[in-house]
Design a protein around this motif. Structure first.
Motif, mmCIF file in Angstrom:
data_model
loop_
_atom_site.group_PDB
_atom_site.id
_atom_site.type_symbol
_atom_site.label_atom_id
_atom_site.label_comp_id
_atom_site.label_asym_id
_atom_site.label_seq_id
_atom_site.Cartn_x
_atom_site.Cartn_y
_atom_site.Cartn_z
ATOM 1 N N MET A 176 38.337 52.560 21.968
ATOM 2 C CA MET A 176 38.726 51.880 23.182
ATOM 3 C C MET A 176 37.712 52.205 24.272
ATOM 4 S SD MET A 176 41.940 52.399 25.742
ATOM 5 C CE MET A 176 41.299 53.909 26.387
ATOM 6 N N ARG A 177 37.294 51.161 24.950
ATOM 7 C CA ARG A 177 36.358 51.316 26.053
ATOM 8 C C ARG A 177 37.146 51.376 27.353
ATOM 9 N NH1 ARG A 177 33.639 46.822 28.035
ATOM 10 N NH2 ARG A 177 32.555 47.529 29.859
ATOM 11 N N TYR A 178 36.894 52.389 28.155
ATOM 12 C CA TYR A 178 37.564 52.478 29.451
ATOM 13 C C TYR A 178 36.827 51.603 30.440
ATOM 14 C CZ TYR A 178 40.386 56.310 27.771
ATOM 15 O OH TYR A 178 41.286 57.063 27.073
ATOM 16 N N ASN A 179 37.522 50.593 30.933
ATOM 17 C CA ASN A 179 36.972 49.750 31.978
ATOM 18 C C ASN A 179 38.025 49.665 33.087
ATOM 19 O OD1 ASN A 179 38.869 47.757 31.168
ATOM 20 N ND2 ASN A 179 37.425 46.931 29.689
ATOM 21 N N ILE A 180 37.667 49.067 34.190
ATOM 22 C CA ILE A 180 38.578 49.026 35.341
ATOM 23 C C ILE A 180 39.914 48.365 34.980
ATOM 24 C CG2 ILE A 180 38.900 48.130 37.679
ATOM 25 C CD1 ILE A 180 35.859 48.572 38.070
ATOM 26 N N PRO A 181 39.941 47.221 34.307
ATOM 27 C CA PRO A 181 41.242 46.624 33.962
ATOM 28 C C PRO A 181 42.109 47.540 33.099
ATOM 29 C CG PRO A 181 39.511 44.989 33.736
ATOM 30 C CD PRO A 181 38.836 46.312 33.959
ATOM 31 N N ASN A 182 41.522 48.182 32.095
ATOM 32 C CA ASN A 182 42.300 49.075 31.231
ATOM 33 C C ASN A 182 42.779 50.312 31.986
ATOM 34 O OD1 ASN A 182 42.020 47.349 29.079
ATOM 35 N ND2 ASN A 182 40.414 48.528 28.083
ATOM 36 N N ILE A 183 41.962 50.829 32.884
ATOM 37 C CA ILE A 183 42.373 51.979 33.700
ATOM 38 C C ILE A 183 43.544 51.590 34.592
ATOM 39 C CG2 ILE A 183 41.637 53.511 35.575
ATOM 40 C CD1 ILE A 183 38.817 53.488 34.186
ATOM 41 N N LEU A 184 43.507 50.393 35.169
ATOM 42 C CA LEU A 184 44.622 49.926 36.002
ATOM 43 C C LEU A 184 45.913 49.788 35.180
ATOM 44 C CD1 LEU A 184 42.876 47.254 38.251
ATOM 45 C CD2 LEU A 184 43.807 49.467 38.972
ATOM 46 N N THR A 185 45.787 49.300 33.958
ATOM 47 C CA THR A 185 46.959 49.170 33.087
ATOM 48 C C THR A 185 47.523 50.544 32.744
ATOM 49 O OG1 THR A 185 46.122 47.094 32.173
ATOM 50 C CG2 THR A 185 47.788 48.260 30.885
ATOM 51 N N THR A 232 48.800 45.864 40.492
ATOM 52 C CA THR A 232 47.862 46.212 39.420
ATOM 53 C C THR A 232 48.042 45.303 38.209
ATOM 54 O OG1 THR A 232 49.245 47.928 38.419
ATOM 55 C CG2 THR A 232 47.682 48.631 40.126
ATOM 56 N N ASP A 233 49.270 44.782 38.011
ATOM 57 C CA ASP A 233 49.506 43.836 36.919
ATOM 58 C C ASP A 233 48.665 42.583 37.131
ATOM 59 O OD1 ASP A 233 50.578 42.593 34.657
ATOM 60 O OD2 ASP A 233 52.267 41.791 35.782
ATOM 61 N N TRP A 234 48.663 42.086 38.346
ATOM 62 C CA TRP A 234 47.862 40.897 38.660
ATOM 63 C C TRP A 234 46.371 41.247 38.635
ATOM 64 C CZ3 TRP A 234 44.494 40.243 42.762
ATOM 65 C CH2 TRP A 234 43.929 38.985 42.846
ATOM 66 N N LEU A 235 46.020 42.381 39.281
ATOM 67 C CA LEU A 235 44.626 42.758 39.468
ATOM 68 C C LEU A 235 43.913 43.053 38.156
ATOM 69 C CD1 LEU A 235 42.464 43.254 41.627
ATOM 70 C CD2 LEU A 235 43.259 45.636 41.745
ATOM 71 N N ASP A 236 44.579 43.720 37.221
ATOM 72 C CA ASP A 236 43.873 44.046 35.975
ATOM 73 C C ASP A 236 43.516 42.784 35.195
ATOM 74 O OD1 ASP A 236 46.265 43.437 34.653
ATOM 75 O OD2 ASP A 236 46.691 45.505 34.130
ATOM 76 N N GLY A 237 44.414 41.805 35.182
ATOM 77 C CA GLY A 237 44.108 40.542 34.503
ATOM 78 C C GLY A 237 42.996 39.779 35.201
ATOM 79 N N TYR A 238 43.058 39.745 36.527
ATOM 80 C CA TYR A 238 42.026 39.058 37.315
ATOM 81 C C TYR A 238 40.661 39.698 37.066
ATOM 82 C CZ TYR A 238 39.235 37.655 41.328
ATOM 83 O OH TYR A 238 38.223 37.190 42.125
ATOM 84 N N LEU A 239 40.612 41.034 37.160
ATOM 85 C CA LEU A 239 39.336 41.732 36.975
ATOM 86 C C LEU A 239 38.816 41.610 35.546
ATOM 87 C CD1 LEU A 239 39.885 44.965 39.099
ATOM 88 C CD2 LEU A 239 38.419 43.002 39.640
ATOM 89 N N ALA A 240 39.711 41.641 34.575
ATOM 90 C CA ALA A 240 39.272 41.501 33.181
ATOM 91 C C ALA A 240 38.561 40.158 32.980
ATOM 92 C CB ALA A 240 40.456 41.636 32.232
ATOM 93 N N ARG A 241 39.143 39.099 33.561
ATOM 94 C CA ARG A 241 38.507 37.779 33.436
ATOM 95 C C ARG A 241 37.240 37.694 34.283
ATOM 96 N NH1 ARG A 241 43.916 36.860 33.440
ATOM 97 N NH2 ARG A 241 43.959 36.483 35.688
ATOM 98 N N ARG A 242 37.316 38.142 35.511
ATOM 99 C CA ARG A 242 36.200 38.041 36.462
ATOM 100 C C ARG A 242 34.993 38.864 36.007
ATOM 101 N NH1 ARG A 242 34.216 35.179 40.753
ATOM 102 N NH2 ARG A 242 33.397 36.552 42.338
ATOM 103 N N LEU A 243 35.245 40.079 35.541
ATOM 104 C CA LEU A 243 34.165 40.967 35.116
ATOM 105 C C LEU A 243 33.826 40.798 33.639
ATOM 106 C CD1 LEU A 243 35.356 44.231 36.937
ATOM 107 C CD2 LEU A 243 33.639 42.572 37.723
#
Length: 186
Positions: free
Chosen positions: A1-10, A45-56
């Motif tokens: 598993m790669r730690y990225n901002i969306p996964n950290i938020l989750t 964070t539920d909204w933000l992690d999905g947004y960031l995963a798609r955006r980034l």
């Protein structure tokens, strides 16, 4: 598993659950405000992690699995606590509808994925509206104190019941989409 901002938020959202429960039960003035703030943070964070995963462009299988689990855990925890705090049929009915639907649709999605038909039960617009209304309802019910003339608790209950109706409607939509696969003879 790669730690990225969306996964950290989750993961943060899951880590907030025990803190949320402890604060809910702490006997201090303002506990309801802090409980609502923690739930609001989880909802954002539920909204933000999905947004960031798609955006980034940092979507991952781990994130796709864990994000809905984190959401369902937080919502189910909040609903159970609210029913415990308000032990009545009036609170229990929408809570059971919402939690029951989440279990049923999760099982349906898992089964549909096994037979290669996952796209038939993808998240719909009505599901997104239901989730938003459900989050608002829970937030208002956790805070529960009127804000000026705004009847927080009453509006929260109305939103919870509308979310429960949308929950049943979205479940019917998912079941209708999956019905051909469910009734297919082997």
């Amino acid at each position: 598993m790669r730690y990225n901002i969306p996964n950290i938020l989750t993961l943060l959202r899951i880590g907030l659950i025990p803190v949320f429960v402890v604060v809910f039960y702490l006997p201090f003035a303002g506990a309801n405000l802090w409980t609502a703030v923690l739930f609001g943070l989880a909802a954002v964070t539920d909204w933000l992690d999905g947004y960031l995963a798609r955006r980034l462009q940092e979507t991952s299988a781990f994130g796709a699995f864990l994000d809905p689990v984190a959401d369902k855990l937080m919502v189910a925890t909040a609903l159970v606590l609210l029913v415990q705090q308000n032990p009545s049929l009036f609170f229990a009915i929408p809570a059971v509808i919402i939690i029951g639907r989440e279990i049923a649709i999760s099982a349906l999605r898992e089964w549909m994925a096994e037979i290669g038909e996952r796209a038939q039960v993808a998240v719909s617009e009505i599901g997104k509206i239901k989730t938003t209304l459900q989050m608002i309802a829970i937030l208002l019910l956790l805070y529960r104190e009127p804000v000026g003339l705004f009847p927080t608790h009453l509006v929260g209950m109305v939103c919870l019941y509308v979310a429960a109706v949308l929950t049943l409607w979205s479940m019917a939509v998912y079941l209708r989409a999956a019905w051909p696969a469910l009734t297919k003879s082997n």
